[in-house]
Design a protein around this motif. Structure first.
Motif, short mmCIF file in Angstrom:
data_model
loop_
_atom_site.label_atom_id
_atom_site.label_comp_id
_atom_site.label_asym_id
_atom_site.label_seq_id
_atom_site.Cartn_x
_atom_site.Cartn_y
_atom_site.Cartn_z
N TYR A 107 5.43 6.49 -7.59
CA TYR A 107 5.51 5.05 -7.31
C TYR A 107 4.30 4.40 -7.97
CZ TYR A 107 6.21 0.76 -4.65
OH TYR A 107 6.42 -0.55 -4.28
N PHE A 157 2.44 0.82 -9.30
CA PHE A 157 2.41 -0.64 -9.17
C PHE A 157 0.98 -1.16 -9.26
CE2 PHE A 157 1.84 0.99 -4.95
CZ PHE A 157 0.97 0.12 -4.32
N SER A 168 -1.75 -0.96 -0.03
CA SER A 168 -1.04 -0.15 -1.03
C SER A 168 -0.32 1.02 -0.38
CB SER A 168 -2.03 0.37 -2.08
OG SER A 168 -2.59 -0.69 -2.80
N GLU A 174 0.77 1.17 2.73
CA GLU A 174 1.92 0.64 3.48
C GLU A 174 3.07 0.28 2.55
OE1 GLU A 174 0.49 -2.55 5.95
OE2 GLU A 174 -0.64 -1.18 7.24
N ARG A 175 2.75 -0.31 1.41
CA ARG A 175 3.79 -0.66 0.43
C ARG A 175 4.51 0.60 -0.06
NH1 ARG A 175 2.77 -4.29 -5.03
NH2 ARG A 175 4.74 -3.79 -6.06
N PHE A 176 3.74 1.64 -0.40
CA PHE A 176 4.33 2.89 -0.87
C PHE A 176 5.19 3.53 0.21
CE2 PHE A 176 3.65 7.54 -0.60
CZ PHE A 176 4.58 7.91 -1.56
N GLY A 213 6.65 2.20 2.74
CA GLY A 213 7.83 1.37 2.97
C GLY A 213 8.91 1.60 1.93
N GLU A 214 8.52 1.88 0.69
CA GLU A 214 9.48 2.20 -0.37
C GLU A 214 10.03 3.61 -0.21
OE1 GLU A 214 10.78 0.64 -3.18
OE2 GLU A 214 10.01 -1.22 -2.33
N LEU A 215 9.20 4.50 0.32
CA LEU A 215 9.58 5.91 0.45
C LEU A 215 10.63 6.12 1.52
CD1 LEU A 215 8.87 8.77 -0.57
CD2 LEU A 215 7.12 8.87 1.23
N THR A 216 10.48 5.47 2.67
CA THR A 216 11.39 5.68 3.79
C THR A 216 11.26 4.54 4.80
OG1 THR A 216 11.99 7.22 5.58
CG2 THR A 216 9.67 7.09 5.01
N SER A 217 12.31 4.37 5.61
CA SER A 217 12.24 3.38 6.69
C SER A 217 11.66 4.00 7.96
CB SER A 217 13.64 2.81 6.97
OG SER A 217 14.52 3.85 7.35
#
Length: 189
Positions: free
Chosen positions: A12, A14, A61, A63-65, A67-71
């Protein structure tokens, strides 16, 4: 329909919202006197960094990662963090980070064609028949190269599974290339 059954290898990449503050923190972070029990096959300057403040500056950063990885609610704990400096001729051998779940690298300089490149190594490429791989690459059907190099810019961060083999190619110019890398342990909330 082409299907990909295993998603073990991902990253990931960004630019964090606080990238300027993050770069400043990376470049000025306090070092420790701890020595490294790894990295003997590389040629680069490594400095272990003091943990204080990293959780706070990296939290958005992380938290963003996650959040993209899983709910699923997860919490990441920084286990180790260090600064890498690459001078002309420096490199980092292909390796993984044993004992961690997720690793990350923060890039303190812009990508440059003569600078060392961070890359991921495709360990499955050694099992592929050369003829089949060449056909797939020539036709543009499937990407089956030995390695993949993202082109990170100053302030970018890349998160990836710690078992994902990666390295840094030989630095070919006179400027110093600086990154900060770390390992995290992941837990359920």
């Amino acid at each position: 329909m082409l299907q990909i059954p295993f998603n073990n290898y991902f990253y990931y990449h960004f630019a964090p919202d606080n990238k300027d503050e993050l770069i400043e923190y990376c470049l000025n972070a306090e070092t420790t006197n701890e020595s490294f029990d790894w990295g003997g096959a590389c040629r680069s300057e490594k400095e272990m960094l003091v943990f204080d403040g990293w959780s706070e500056i990296l939290q958005p950063s992380i938290e963003r990662f996650l959040g993209e990885l899983t709910s699923t609610p997860l919490k990441a704990y920084i286990d180790e963090i260090w600064r890498n400096k690459y001078t002309k001729g420096s490199f980092q051998e292909i390796h993984h980070h044993h004992g961690a779940d997720i690793s990350f690298t923060i890039f303190c300089d812009d990508f440059n064609e003569t600078s060392s490149e961070f890359y991921f190594y495709n360990e499955s490429s050694r099992y592929m028949d050369f003829r089949f791989r060449q056909i797939m690459e020539e036709t543009g059907s499937l990407f089956m190269d030995d390695s993949w190099s993202p082109e990170p810019m100053k302030g970018d961060i890349i998160f990836f599974p710690s078992y994902f083999l990666h390295g840094v190619s030989v630095h070919q110019n006179e400027s110093i290339r600086t990154t900060v890398s770390g390992n995290m342990i992941i837990h359920r909330v």
